[in-house]
Design a protein around this motif. Structure first.
Motif, PDB file in Angstrom:
ATOM      1  N   HIS A   5      27.783  38.011  38.197  1.00 54.13           N
ATOM      2  CA  HIS A   5      29.174  38.490  38.137  1.00 54.13           C
ATOM      3  C   HIS A   5      30.099  37.504  38.819  1.00 54.13           C
ATOM      4  N   SER A   6      29.674  36.957  39.933  1.00 54.84           N
ATOM      5  CA  SER A   6      30.534  36.017  40.651  1.00 54.84           C
ATOM      6  C   SER A   6      30.726  34.723  39.867  1.00 54.84           C
ATOM      7  N   HIS A   7      29.654  34.229  39.267  1.00 58.17           N
ATOM      8  CA  HIS A   7      29.771  32.982  38.515  1.00 58.17           C
ATOM      9  C   HIS A   7      30.627  33.173  37.269  1.00 58.17           C
ATOM     10  N   LEU A   8      30.478  34.328  36.611  1.00 61.01           N
ATOM     11  CA  LEU A   8      31.297  34.559  35.420  1.00 61.01           C
ATOM     12  C   LEU A   8      32.756  34.668  35.814  1.00 61.01           C
ATOM     13  N   LEU A   9      32.987  35.361  36.910  1.00 59.30           N
ATOM     14  CA  LEU A   9      34.350  35.482  37.422  1.00 59.30           C
ATOM     15  C   LEU A   9      34.917  34.098  37.672  1.00 59.30           C
ATOM     16  N   TRP A  10      34.100  33.265  38.296  1.00 58.02           N
ATOM     17  CA  TRP A  10      34.566  31.915  38.605  1.00 58.02           C
ATOM     18  C   TRP A  10      34.862  31.130  37.338  1.00 58.02           C
TER      19      TRP A  10
END
Ligand code: SF4
Ligand code: SF4
Lengths: 113, 319, 392
Positions: free
Chosen positions: C107-112
């Motif tokens: 989720h964090s990488h996609l957000l980034w």
């Protein structure tokens, strides 16, 4: 132009956005919403007051006579009170639309009948 | 005589003049916003009017009511003049483009040159307005707008004058009439020119991938960062009119403009063509990341200018 | 040189920054020649607040250090406390921690990825990525009940178990996610405008990355194989085979590639973890009071190495709790990357380290002359403040 096809495909799709106030989504199973006290079960041990990280629970009096005040505006919905209660008197309900401009509505008082 | 003058004034003010264009501008903004939103799987405006159709208008009204601030460091004259010219210049340009019939509202031999002049003035206004608003961001934005102009101006002019050659006229009305009558749309006879013009119009309108002068994440809002209230409202309306202008130019110079097909009146045909161009612009706008200013310059000089030149040479050889 | 430079100030309020932090860029034309960073705008006093809360209450506070890597923070915190207590969490709980941590990483990488696309003006990609990020958000909601603060970890294990139905849903969600992630990976590599904006932008050479102590995807994009999950395995990472993703590009594209490939790797880790998950208890009961001890705990948060130092003193409250977030470790490398680039590249380079300023801001004073960083206690701060005002 790598996205040309993907973009074309999406023109005819329905938007994924939900029209929130008009369409509501069911919260997931196990969602931690507003905690509710069942005063028939509560033995007034004060554990919930002690464990609450934000001091959202207040207890007036002690033991089986005690009244519990829950300050919704402070609660962070962590569910620790429900987990720690020895008699499982607290349940986390799926209610999530809890903000209000009137502070008095944010206070929930649980008295014994 | 009097009735003729009166009808001209009516035409100028209402149809197909001022009022019609403004309504069209608001509507185009809505179409573009909805279209881009659909591509991106979003809803776009939904609240005001049915399907949010009144949203651009509501935005305009809201901005009119906002506080109007002139920064202490800004040059007052240009700061006031830029938003006004941002609106009036494209509006004037639309008067010389045919929309309802074979003849534009005002038409004279050589109005194509006038159109080119308006476009350049517009960018220079943007530069001055940005440079003299006294903020670092607007200054950088203004300089970027002017720098970008160096890149796209030559291919833009070449692509703009391309259709004039086969029609052997410098009047936009005559060019589009010629194309409609001979069934020789610019799109078919000079496709490279069409592509070049679309690219240059994206740059002129500061749309992706050329929205460098107002790149939100880099320099906030670029040259128009200091405009507020009424001024911002005018700037934004000016943008919408420019959008209509760009699609109209494409429709008139490359798609034959308003023409009578069977019993359908020319205005309907024209609007269909115009909105097709608008959607094309909207579609292209969603497909790219933003270029950097140096990349725009080198790309324009390396690829777009040669392409425009080749198109010109081919035209010269045929006609 | 100084005569012809213009100071462009990014922040504390700027559309490219979602949080207040200040960067003063000395620019010449479109070039950046010098950067000054001013941090500390959103110092929230969390470390001090930790000292006034019991270990259990501190858990929820640590979760709120960061809204994106909330699970990494609690994992790091509970590991520290468990070390102080000398308890081992049951094996099943360690696997559940891995599952949640990896879901969070996705989720964090996609957000980034979405933010990075937005910074280079590619809003369409931003919308698509965030649309598909909802899949993993839903999975996290299934596992933990909530979208942001999962509250899965507790001292001595985890609070919620996974049943077959949930596992089935996770596997199904991961399948769609994998397809989409692969598709994006392909499209990004093909999209010319993206390449133009990211290749050779914000270079951080391998030696510089090591010298400035970069962490997480930032250092891995510079060709250094450094990952706490592999170097100092915690939770159940030593029982799951996985690759540490490394790219040699040293530029923004490499950072994009590292994160996108890590998404795929995380999907693989989750599948493995679900397959190998043993049965049994998910938590052990622990005592509230902890005898005097010290513990240092590290985890690989989505942004890089996260570090907690906790000292107990025999009561039910920690005496000191120090948090070092990955963003802070990456700030020196960030300055290195920005200098020499274009203004237009500042947002993407800034975003390149996936900064999270709110979790970074603590009282940290960098003494420019002595070149050392020290953490100030409240007392020292008070004294400093008094003196500073006297001098004025
Ligand atoms: S912990 Fe449970 S029993 Fe004890 S006071 Fe709270 S609600 Fe009542
Ligand atoms: S849910 Fe958490 S914050 Fe809310 S009352 Fe219970 S313990 Fe306190």
């Amino acid at each position: 132009m790598a996205f040309a096809r993907e973009a074309l495909r999406n023109i005819f799709k329905k938007p994924v956005t939900e029209k929130y106030p008009f369409e509501r989504r069911e919260p997931a199973e196990g969602f931690r919403g507003r905690p509710v006290w069942d005063m028939k079960k509560c033995i007034g041990c004060g554990t919930c007051v002690r464990v609450c990280p934000v001091k959202a629970v207040e207890m007036i009096g002690r033991g089986r006579e005690a009244t519990i005040k829950h300050h919704l505006e402070r609660c962070i919905y962590c569910g620790q009170c429900a987990e720690s209660c020895p008699v499982k008197a607290i349940t986390m309900t799926p209610e999530y639309e809890l903000s209000d401009t009137d502070k008095s509505k944010m206070l929930h008082v649980y008295e014994r009948k | 005589m009097v009735s003729e003058a009166l009808s001209f004034i009516l035409q100028l003010l209402i149809f197909p003049g001022f009022l019609f264009i403004i309504c069209l501008a608001f509507f185009s903004e809505w179409v573009l916003r909805k279209f881009v939103a659909r591509i991106q799987n979003r809803m776009g405006p939904t609240y005001t009017g049915s399907g949010g159709i009144l949203q651009p208008f509501a935005d305009f009204i809201k901005l009119l009511g906002k506080e109007d601030i002139v920064p202490a460091f800004a040059e007052r004259t240009y700061f006031t003049l830029t938003p006004l010219l941002c609106l009036t210049l494209p509006l004037t340009a639309l008067f010389i483009l045919p929309m309802t019939g074979h003849r534009a509202l005002i038409s004279f031999e050589g109005d194509l040159i006038f159109l080119a002049f308006i476009f350049t003035t517009l960018t220079i206004m943007v530069f001055l307005g940005g440079f003299l608003s006294g903020s670092v961001f607007s200054m950088v934005g203004g300089v970027r707008a002017a720098t970008q102009l160096l890149g796209y101006e030559i291919p833009f002019l070449l692509a703009l004058f391309g259709p004039a050659i086969p029609a052997s006229s410098l009047s936009i009305s005559k060019i589009s009439t010629w194309q409609a009558q001979n069934n020789a749309w610019g799109l078919w006879t000079q496709p490279i020119g069409f592509g070049v013009l679309v690219i240059c119009l994206l740059a002129e309108l500061e749309l992706l991938p050329f929205d460098i002068p107002e790149a939100e994440t880099e320099i906030v809002a670029g040259w128009n960062v200091e405009f507020t209230g009424r001024r911002l409202a005018l700037v934004r309306l000016g943008r919408d009119v420019e959008l209509v202008l760009a699609s109209t130019i494409l429709a008139d110079l490359y798609l034959g403009g308003p023409q009578q097909v069977w019993i359908i009146p020319p205005i309907i045909i024209f609007l269909a063509k115009m909105f097709a161009c608008l959607l094309l612009i909207g579609y292209l706008k969603t497909l790219f990341a933003r270029f950097r200013i140096d990349q725009v310059l080198s790309g324009m000089w390396k690829y777009v200018i040669p392409a425009a030149m080749i198109q010109f040479i081919i035209l010269k050889l045929i006609w | 040189m100084s005569g012809s430079t213009i100071k462009v100030i990014i922040g504390p309020q700027h559309p490219a920054l979602k949080e207040p932090e200040r960067f003063i860029l000395e620019t010449e034309g479109e070039y950046v020649v010098d950067v000054k960073v001013r941090i500390g705008y959103i110092h929230r006093g969390i470390e001090k607040a930790m000292e006034n809360r019991t270990y259990l209450q501190g858990l929820y506070l640590s979760e709120r250090v960061c809204g994106i890597c909330s699970d990494a923070h609690t994992t790091c915190y509970v590991q520290g406390v468990e070390e102080l207590l000398g308890v081992e969490p049951p094996p099943r709980s360690r696997f559940i921690r891995v599952v949640v941590a990896e879901l969070e990483r996705i989720h964090s990488h996609l957000l980034w990825l979405g933010i990075a696309a937005h910074e280079i003006g590619f809003d369409t990609l931003f919308m698509y990525v965030w649309r598909d990020r909802e899949i993993v958000m839903d999975l996290l909601e299934i596992v933990s009940g909530n979208r942001v603060h999962y509250a899965t970890n507790t001292i001595g294990g985890v609070r919620r178990d996974l049943n077959d139905e949930k596992i089935h849903k996770i596997l199904k969600g991961l399948k769609t996610l994998e397809d989409r992630a692969k598709e994006y990976l392909k499209m990004i590599q093909k999209e010319q405008t993206v390449l133009k904006r990211t290749v050779n932008v914000g270079i951080l050479s391998k030696s510089d990355a090591i010298k400035y102590g970069a962490v997480g995807p930032t250092v891995r994009a510079s060709g250094v194989k450094r990952d706490v999950r592999a170097d100092d395995p915690y939770a159940a990472y030593d029982e799951i085979p996985f690759n540490v993703i490394v790219e040699d590009g040293c530029d923004c594209l490499a950072r994009i590639m590292v994160r996108s490939r890590e998404v795929l790797e995380s999907i693989h880790i989750i599948r493995e973890a679900l397959k190998r998950m043993p049965g049994g208890e998910i938590r052990v009961r622990v005592k509230p009071r902890i005898p005097p001890a010290e513990a240092l705990s590290r985890v690989e948060a989505p942004r890089g190495e996260l570090l907690y130092y906790i000292r107990s003193n025999g009561t039910d409250k920690p005496e000191r709790c120090k948090i070092r977030t990955p963003t802070l470790a990456n700030i020196p490398s960030l300055c290195k990357m920005l200098v020499g680039g274009y203004i237009a590249d500042v947002p993407i380079v800034l975003a390149g380290i996936d900064p999270c300023f709110a979790c970074m801001d603590r009282v940290l004073v960098i003494d420019r002359e002595k070149r050392e960083a020290k953490v100030w206690t409240l007392d020292m701060l008070r004294r400093y403040g008094r003196e500073w005002y006297r001098k004025r």
